[in-house]
Write a protein that holds these residues in place. Structure first.
Motif, PDB file in Angstrom:
ATOM      1  N   VAL A 181      27.257  86.348   1.651  1.00  0.00           N
ATOM      2  CA  VAL A 181      27.065  86.737   0.522  1.00  0.00           C
ATOM      3  C   VAL A 181      25.575  87.117   0.265  1.00  0.00           C
ATOM      4  O   VAL A 181      24.903  88.024   0.236  1.00  0.00           O
ATOM      5  N   LEU A 182      24.932  85.811   0.329  1.00  0.00           N
ATOM      6  CA  LEU A 182      23.486  85.803   0.138  1.00  0.00           C
ATOM      7  C   LEU A 182      22.717  86.283   1.172  1.00  0.00           C
ATOM      8  O   LEU A 182      21.831  87.242   0.835  1.00  0.00           O
ATOM      9  N   LEU A 215      24.740  75.220  -4.844  1.00  0.00           N
ATOM     10  CA  LEU A 215      23.289  75.401  -4.059  1.00  0.00           C
ATOM     11  C   LEU A 215      23.254  75.122  -2.745  1.00  0.00           C
ATOM     12  O   LEU A 215      22.859  75.690  -1.882  1.00  0.00           O
ATOM     13  N   ILE A 216      24.129  73.726  -2.268  1.00  0.00           N
ATOM     14  CA  ILE A 216      23.976  73.480  -0.796  1.00  0.00           C
ATOM     15  C   ILE A 216      24.923  74.465  -0.184  1.00  0.00           C
ATOM     16  O   ILE A 216      24.478  74.869   0.871  1.00  0.00           O
ATOM     17  N   GLN A 217      26.221  74.757  -0.820  1.00  0.00           N
ATOM     18  CA  GLN A 217      27.130  75.688  -0.110  1.00  0.00           C
ATOM     19  C   GLN A 217      26.345  77.020   0.342  1.00  0.00           C
ATOM     20  O   GLN A 217      26.595  77.715   1.271  1.00  0.00           O
ATOM     21  N   ASP A 257      17.137  78.571   0.613  1.00  0.00           N
ATOM     22  CA  ASP A 257      15.776  78.026   1.145  1.00  0.00           C
ATOM     23  C   ASP A 257      14.856  77.769   0.065  1.00  0.00           C
ATOM     24  O   ASP A 257      15.038  77.774  -0.923  1.00  0.00           O
ATOM     25  N   GLU A 258      13.577  77.050   0.426  1.00  0.00           N
ATOM     26  CA  GLU A 258      12.352  76.779  -0.462  1.00  0.00           C
ATOM     27  C   GLU A 258      12.313  77.774  -1.410  1.00  0.00           C
ATOM     28  O   GLU A 258      12.208  77.651  -2.636  1.00  0.00           O
ATOM     29  N   LEU A 270      15.095  80.637  -8.322  1.00  0.00           N
ATOM     30  CA  LEU A 270      16.218  80.286  -9.060  1.00  0.00           C
ATOM     31  C   LEU A 270      15.605  79.223 -10.384  1.00  0.00           C
ATOM     32  O   LEU A 270      16.062  79.537 -11.388  1.00  0.00           O
ATOM     33  N   GLY A 271      14.637  78.622  -9.892  1.00  0.00           N
ATOM     34  CA  GLY A 271      13.891  77.648 -11.176  1.00  0.00           C
ATOM     35  C   GLY A 271      13.288  78.495 -12.112  1.00  0.00           C
ATOM     36  O   GLY A 271      13.220  78.162 -13.159  1.00  0.00           O
ATOM     37  N   LEU A 272      13.033  79.757 -11.701  1.00  0.00           N
ATOM     38  CA  LEU A 272      12.394  80.404 -12.897  1.00  0.00           C
ATOM     39  C   LEU A 272      13.288  81.143 -13.652  1.00  0.00           C
ATOM     40  O   LEU A 272      12.848  81.359 -14.847  1.00  0.00           O
TER      41      LEU A 272
END
Length: 258
Positions: free
Chosen positions: A134-135, A167-169, A173-174, A180-182
């Protein structure tokens, strides 16, 4: 459809049609295990020639021999010493990925999901985790504007709703993790897309991917869920709707489906 299939962990086959082309994606235990296509450009031989693994002359000769010998194409290439067994497996994996990714470029067509354990046309299977499918597929979608239109207005605010395991699944990437952190429940969709590590269009597609993967949610949705808590008990959530058949057609920002 892919997220629904992954959520319920049901085996089956997605069959997508557009004009004369039919592509099938075989799913089992939350993974894409195989994909096939009637488009000759998606064939293993075309892929190997396109990527320089075999020459045009070798492709023509082996395709002619395959028709006469009625053998699997990979088997024939190994017998002639043109590609190693490991090279064939790697090529099949990348060929399957290419077929799956190509569906995200389609702007119109019809897709059906048939539940059940179906035998793939090839005995060779791979494993592509659905969340990564999906991603990566959404990242390849050509029309970022149409995806953003489904997220809401530029003032819409999202907040995180994920677990580390998710997130692991998804295999972030960096740069994807930085974006996502934003999403902190304060920045608007416009701010996240413009402040992110990639271009605004690429950031927007990733936010849409996060949304359909349920890694983030609209803030008003979270507020509504909180408001439904009465008497110490949360209101019962709406039942999930299983998507079995989808017809879709996009034109600009418009999207219609069922």
């Amino acid at each position: 459809m892919l997220c629904t299939v992954d959520r319920f962990q049901v085996p089956g086959v997605i069959e997508a049609r557009r004009e004369d082309v039919v592509k099938q994606v075989f799913i089992r235990e939350g993974n894409v295990v195989h994909a096939s296509s009637t488009d000759r450009n998606d064939s293993l031989g075309s892929y190997l020639q396109r990527t320089g693994k075999i020459t045009a002359e070798q492709y023509s000769a082996t395709m002619a021999e395959r028709s006469a010998a009625n053998k699997r194409y990979g088997e024939l290439l190994i017998e002639h010493g043109l590609v190693s067994p490991a090279g064939i497996y790697d090529a099949i994996r990348k060929q399957v990925e290419a077929i799956v990714w190509s569906l995200f470029y389609w702007q119109d067509g019809e897709a059906r999901f048939r539940i059940g354990s179906f035998k793939p046309p090839s005995g060779i299977r791979i494993q592509l985790p659905m969340r990564q499918v999906v991603l990566q597929g959404i990242k390849r979608a050509p029309n970022a504007k149409a995806l953003v239109a489904r997220l809401g207005r530029k003032e819409t605010v999202f907040e995180a709703s994920f677990s580390t395991e998710e997130l692991i699944q998804a295999g972030l990437d960096e740069n994807e993790y930085r974006l996502l952190g934003l999403i902190d429940g304060e920045r608007s969709l416009y701010q996240v897309c413009t402040e992110g590590p990639l271009s605004p269009a690429e950031n927007a597609k990733l936010v849409y991917a996060f949304y359909v993967l349920r890694l983030v949610r609209r803030q008003e949705a979270a507020d509504l869920a909180a408001d439904q808590v009465t008497g110490g008990k949360a209101a019962a959530p709406e039942p999930e709707r299983k998507a079995i058949k989808i017809r879709f057609k996009t034109g600009g920002d418009r999207f219609a489906g069922r």
